[in-house]
Design a protein around this motif. Structure first.
Motif, PDB file in Angstrom:
ATOM      1  N   VAL A  27      30.143  57.399 106.179  1.00  0.00           N
ATOM      2  CA  VAL A  27      29.168  56.906 107.154  1.00  0.00           C
ATOM      3  C   VAL A  27      28.506  58.085 107.843  1.00  0.00           C
ATOM      4  O   VAL A  27      27.287  58.106 108.049  1.00  0.00           O
ATOM      5  CB  VAL A  27      29.849  55.966 108.172  1.00  0.00           C
ATOM      6  CG1 VAL A  27      28.924  55.664 109.336  1.00  0.00           C
ATOM      7  CG2 VAL A  27      30.277  54.677 107.485  1.00  0.00           C
ATOM      8  N   ALA A  28      29.293  59.103 108.163  1.00  0.00           N
ATOM      9  CA  ALA A  28      28.733  60.288 108.816  1.00  0.00           C
ATOM     10  C   ALA A  28      27.674  60.942 107.934  1.00  0.00           C
ATOM     11  O   ALA A  28      26.599  61.306 108.406  1.00  0.00           O
ATOM     12  CB  ALA A  28      29.841  61.282 109.142  1.00  0.00           C
ATOM     13  N   VAL A  29      27.975  61.054 106.642  1.00  0.00           N
ATOM     14  CA  VAL A  29      27.014  61.672 105.726  1.00  0.00           C
ATOM     15  C   VAL A  29      25.743  60.816 105.653  1.00  0.00           C
ATOM     16  O   VAL A  29      24.624  61.318 105.748  1.00  0.00           O
ATOM     17  CB  VAL A  29      27.638  61.840 104.319  1.00  0.00           C
ATOM     18  CG1 VAL A  29      26.575  62.248 103.308  1.00  0.00           C
ATOM     19  CG2 VAL A  29      28.758  62.869 104.363  1.00  0.00           C
ATOM     20  N   ALA A  30      25.937  59.500 105.528  1.00  0.00           N
ATOM     21  CA  ALA A  30      24.784  58.608 105.410  1.00  0.00           C
ATOM     22  C   ALA A  30      23.879  58.710 106.642  1.00  0.00           C
ATOM     23  O   ALA A  30      22.667  58.565 106.533  1.00  0.00           O
ATOM     24  CB  ALA A  30      25.254  57.172 105.220  1.00  0.00           C
ATOM     25  N   LEU A  31      24.473  58.971 107.792  1.00  0.00           N
ATOM     26  CA  LEU A  31      23.672  59.026 109.019  1.00  0.00           C
ATOM     27  C   LEU A  31      23.361  60.471 109.434  1.00  0.00           C
ATOM     28  O   LEU A  31      22.895  60.706 110.536  1.00  0.00           O
ATOM     29  CB  LEU A  31      24.402  58.297 110.152  1.00  0.00           C
ATOM     30  CG  LEU A  31      24.703  56.815 109.900  1.00  0.00           C
ATOM     31  CD1 LEU A  31      25.542  56.248 111.026  1.00  0.00           C
ATOM     32  CD2 LEU A  31      23.419  56.018 109.759  1.00  0.00           C
ATOM     33  N   HIS A  32      23.642  61.413 108.549  1.00  0.00           N
ATOM     34  CA  HIS A  32      23.429  62.838 108.811  1.00  0.00           C
ATOM     35  C   HIS A  32      24.136  63.290 110.081  1.00  0.00           C
ATOM     36  O   HIS A  32      23.545  63.931 110.947  1.00  0.00           O
ATOM     37  CB  HIS A  32      21.920  63.155 108.892  1.00  0.00           C
ATOM     38  CG  HIS A  32      21.172  62.591 107.745  1.00  0.00           C
ATOM     39  ND1 HIS A  32      21.346  63.047 106.468  1.00  0.00           N
ATOM     40  CD2 HIS A  32      20.286  61.574 107.658  1.00  0.00           C
ATOM     41  CE1 HIS A  32      20.583  62.354 105.635  1.00  0.00           C
ATOM     42  NE2 HIS A  32      19.945  61.441 106.333  1.00  0.00           N
ATOM     43  N   LYS A  33      25.381  62.942 110.194  1.00  0.00           N
ATOM     44  CA  LYS A  33      26.099  63.293 111.420  1.00  0.00           C
ATOM     45  C   LYS A  33      27.320  64.155 111.127  1.00  0.00           C
ATOM     46  O   LYS A  33      28.202  64.262 111.971  1.00  0.00           O
ATOM     47  CB  LYS A  33      26.577  62.011 112.114  1.00  0.00           C
ATOM     48  CG  LYS A  33      25.466  61.222 112.757  1.00  0.00           C
ATOM     49  CD  LYS A  33      26.020  60.069 113.540  1.00  0.00           C
ATOM     50  CE  LYS A  33      24.936  59.416 114.363  1.00  0.00           C
ATOM     51  NZ  LYS A  33      25.467  58.441 115.293  1.00  0.00           N
ATOM     52  N   GLU A  34      27.372  64.741 109.921  1.00  0.00           N
ATOM     53  CA  GLU A  34      28.580  65.466 109.529  1.00  0.00           C
ATOM     54  C   GLU A  34      28.970  66.538 110.531  1.00  0.00           C
ATOM     55  O   GLU A  34      30.147  66.765 110.797  1.00  0.00           O
ATOM     56  CB  GLU A  34      28.414  66.146 108.164  1.00  0.00           C
ATOM     57  CG  GLU A  34      28.013  65.252 107.039  1.00  0.00           C
ATOM     58  CD  GLU A  34      26.529  65.302 106.770  1.00  0.00           C
ATOM     59  OE1 GLU A  34      25.751  64.992 107.714  1.00  0.00           O
ATOM     60  OE2 GLU A  34      26.127  65.640 105.656  1.00  0.00           O
ATOM     61  N   THR A  35      27.942  67.231 111.056  1.00  0.00           N
ATOM     62  CA  THR A  35      28.276  68.360 111.923  1.00  0.00           C
ATOM     63  C   THR A  35      28.014  68.045 113.392  1.00  0.00           C
ATOM     64  O   THR A  35      28.170  68.905 114.249  1.00  0.00           O
ATOM     65  CB  THR A  35      27.438  69.597 111.530  1.00  0.00           C
ATOM     66  OG1 THR A  35      26.067  69.195 111.517  1.00  0.00           O
ATOM     67  CG2 THR A  35      27.838  70.116 110.160  1.00  0.00           C
TER      68      THR A  35
END
Lengths: 456, 238
Positions: B227-235
């Protein structure tokens, strides 16, 4: 920014909220197992309103907004409109509702009027888990920045802060507290009870709600005394010592990160078992979260009450019967009782030490929530709602038992129940942990310090 | 004129609507099964409380007296609802006239119930159906929860019962037999078409609902990261 909700929030991006909400919802549906669940629910809701009978909040407010099914419909409506074929067709053919900023604000308010206690699941002929819908809705909101400030600030400290715990207790303070508690037990019970820190190779690593170190010394002393009396192999990890997991309440992403820290600490100390203290949501977050987020090699999770009862049954722990003469009742924390996991264990322990134990009705898996479930207890600005709408039913239950002590083996329930008792004028009822009472009843087998036995 | 409409409604239209019903049910069963298999496959923790799930599934076939002493539990609503379901299923399936149609159509038949039982059961179903509608309309919370579907389906379900009963009792029938039969067949056809697409499909989904609810809490280990990757929130910091 002034909070548009009854709880404080940190400033969040206002631009394009509806689109970002749907993006987050889509990502969650795609990567979790919630999609097919929502799909089944969206088809099945019968609107029979039986769940209204289940909800302690609805029973108090009698407001249709507090009927579980009504609240779930807020989320299911978005799902139907944007994620099902019929929803898309209907929109093309004769228009349907559109997700607006107002609607998101409504969701944000209403989803925090549910304590996700999941009692209504038992009342739904269709088996709909309204608590799960609240859970999904809150996660989606969290991804667009709408989270009660109290929850997100604590989680930030836990995951990215220096102290790695929700109460921001630095390690030296923890060590001091443990030494102080050891001294207390020595003074009162004349027992060399230890709080082992970083004992490599111990069997269990202990994660209580970290706030216990500040607020519940008796509970922790009871925990340690049981370990001492039974020769339990346990330790507290210096890198990570918090069981609290607000991720369970607002974001599965955080939930996963937190339980992974628990598992990492267990691995670092070459231990085998995750031992959770007296805390409902900490127990559930680990019990459900660890096997899911860690996979097949996950360490087993037990609650300290399970351990204590096992030792009692094995005869390794000796408790003096009838130690507690006053009337005692037991409040089931939803997170451990709803699934039927921990219901009888604490009662068996209490019956071994209390001469006057009474149960509330209903109890066990069908208990009423204290009103502070799903993190709402940490949101101080909604106390009036919590102890009123949320806590009235519990207050009535407590009153009916006529008990002096209400045992609530959960940090959140304890705080909430104390406030319920205060705000609903129930004087003389004392909220304690299970091990607070166990501590008074342990027969260590050596002569007791006479003065120490005096109850405060 | 009416005869030809009737022939069409019980001929081609019936074949169409009944096919929609069967195909719709099959589609739902297949989709649900695929979902369940996929959910279990994706779940990181595959241990399920099987016994508790079976018990809960069976228990909920009788949704009354689940919680003794619970205020506002509406036990009568539950009991009436069960009775309604019994009438709803038994009457059309074991009605002599229907069985004869099956026999002449595709050559299969089964035991029919006696005529007077048919009449009683039909009237009974109509009565409990009306009570159920009444219960939904007068209870302020049921009413405010209910949408168009919830109000319109129960009366629609009663139409074939009422028209069928009147057609069988010419003395009570205010219109001609054929017209009444046309109402009967058309409403039944409409119901068949609607079942797979409305909440009436719950009879297919109910057996798996407890399982599906449980499986929501068994998820892929890396869902948070994905989900983080899909929402560009990894970092992104918290």
């Amino acid at each position: 920014m002034k909070s548009p909700y009854s709880y404080y929030v940190e400033p969040f991006e206002l631009k394009d909220r509806a689109r970002r909400f749907l993006d987050a919802f889509a990502a969650i549906i795609r990567h979790s197992n919630y999609g097919p669940v929502l799909d089944a629910y969206a088809r099945m809701t019968a609107k029979c309103s039986r769940c209204s009978a289940a909800c302690p909040i609805y029973l108090t407010t009698e407001n249709v907004k507090d009927v579980p099914c009504w609240r779930s419909e807020l989320v299911l409506r978005v799902y139907r409109r944007y994620f099902t074929l019929s929803g898309m067709l209907r929109t093309r053919l004769w228009g349907d509702f559109t997700l607006t900023d107002d609607y998101i604000d409504r969701l944000a308010e209403e989803l925090y009027h549910c304590t996700a206690c999941r009692r209504c699941k038992f009342f739904c002929p269709m088996g709909i888990d309204h608590g799960m819908i609240t859970h999904i809705g809150r996660w989606t909101l969290a991804e667009i920045g709408i989270v009660p400030k109290a929850l997100v600030v604590a989680t930030r400290e836990q995951l990215e802060g220096k102290t790695h715990n929700t109460s921001a207790i630095p390690l030296p303070a923890l060590q001091d507290t443990c030494e102080f508690l050891e001294g207390e037990i020595m003074e009162k019970y004349n027992q060399p009870v230890k709080f082992p820190i970083d004992l490599e190779g111990a069997e269990m690593v202990f994660f209580p709600a970290v706030s216990d170190y500040l607020l519940e010394p008796e509970t922790l002393m009871g925990n340690a005394a049981v370990m001492h009396a039974t020769g339990g192999s346990w330790t507290i990890g210096s890198h990570y010592y918090d069981g609290i997991d607000y991720g369970l309440f607002y974001s599965d992403r955080m939930w996963g990160r937190i339980v992974k820290m628990e598992a990492a600490e267990v691995a670092r100390l070459k231990a085998r078992v995750v031992l959770i203290g007296e805390c409902g949501h900490a127990s559930r977050s680990a019990k459900v979260g660890i096997p899911n987020f860690l996979g097949p090699d996950a360490p087993p999770v037990i609650n300290i009450m399970e351990y204590t009862l096992k030792m009692l049954e094995k005869g390794k722990l000796k408790l003096r019967p009838d130690t507690i003469k006053d009337r005692v009742t037991y409040h089931d924390p939803c997170n451990i009782a709803r699934s039927g996991w921990i219901v009888d264990q604490p009662r068996d322990i209490l019956k071994a030490i209390c001469s006057d134990f009474v149960d509330m009705t209903p109890n066990g898996p069908l208990n009423y929530c204290c009103g502070g479930g799903s993190g709402t207890v940490s949101i101080d600005e909604i106390r009036k709602w919590r102890t009123g709408a949320g806590g009235k039913v519990k207050a009535r239950q407590l009153k009916e038992t006529g008990a002096k002590y209400v045992v609530a083996p959960c940090a959140n329930c304890k705080k909430q129940l104390r406030e319920v008792i205060e705000d609903n004028g129930l004087e003389g009822v004392e909220v304690v942990g299970l091990h607070d009472l166990v501590l008074k009843a342990i027969d260590f087998g050596t002569p007791q310090n006479k003065e120490g036995k005096e109850e405060k | 004129m009416i005869e030809s409409y009737l022939a069409w409604a019980r001929g081609p239209l019936f074949v169409f609507s009944f096919s929609v019903l069967i195909l719709g049910i099959v589609r739902l069963i297949v989709l649900t099964d695929i979902s369940v298999v996929r959910l279990i496959y994706e779940a990181s923790d595959k241990k399920l409380p099987v016994k508790a799930l079976i018990a809960a599934t069976l228990k909920w076939l009788f949704p009354f007296k689940q919680v003794p002493g619970q205020p506002k539990n509406r036990p009568w609503y539950s009991i009436v609802s069960i009775l309604f379901h019994i009438g709803l299923i038994l009457t059309p399936v074991f009605l002599g006239a229907h069985i004869l149609l099956w026999k002449s159509g595709i050559g299969i038949s089964w035991a029919a119930m006696p005529n007077n039982v048919e009449d009683v059961l039909a009237l009974f179903t109509i009565a409990v159906g009306l009570v159920l509608i009444f219960g939904r309309v007068v209870n302020v919370f049921s009413r405010s929860l209910s949408k168009f579907q919830d109000f319109s389906l129960p009366p629609l379900l009663l139409v074939p019962f009422i028209s069928g009963f009147l057609a069988m009792h010419p003395a009570l029938d205010p219109v001609s037999y054929n017209l009444m039969m046309l109402f009967h067949v058309l409403s039944a056809d409409l119901i068949f078409i609607l079942i797979p697409f409305t909440k009436m499909s719950h009879f297919v989904l109910l057996p798996t609902s407890q399982l599906i609810s449980e499986l929501g809490w068994h998820f892929p280990a890396d869902m948070g990261e994905k989900v983080a990757v899909a929402l560009h929130k990894e970092t992104e910091r918290i």
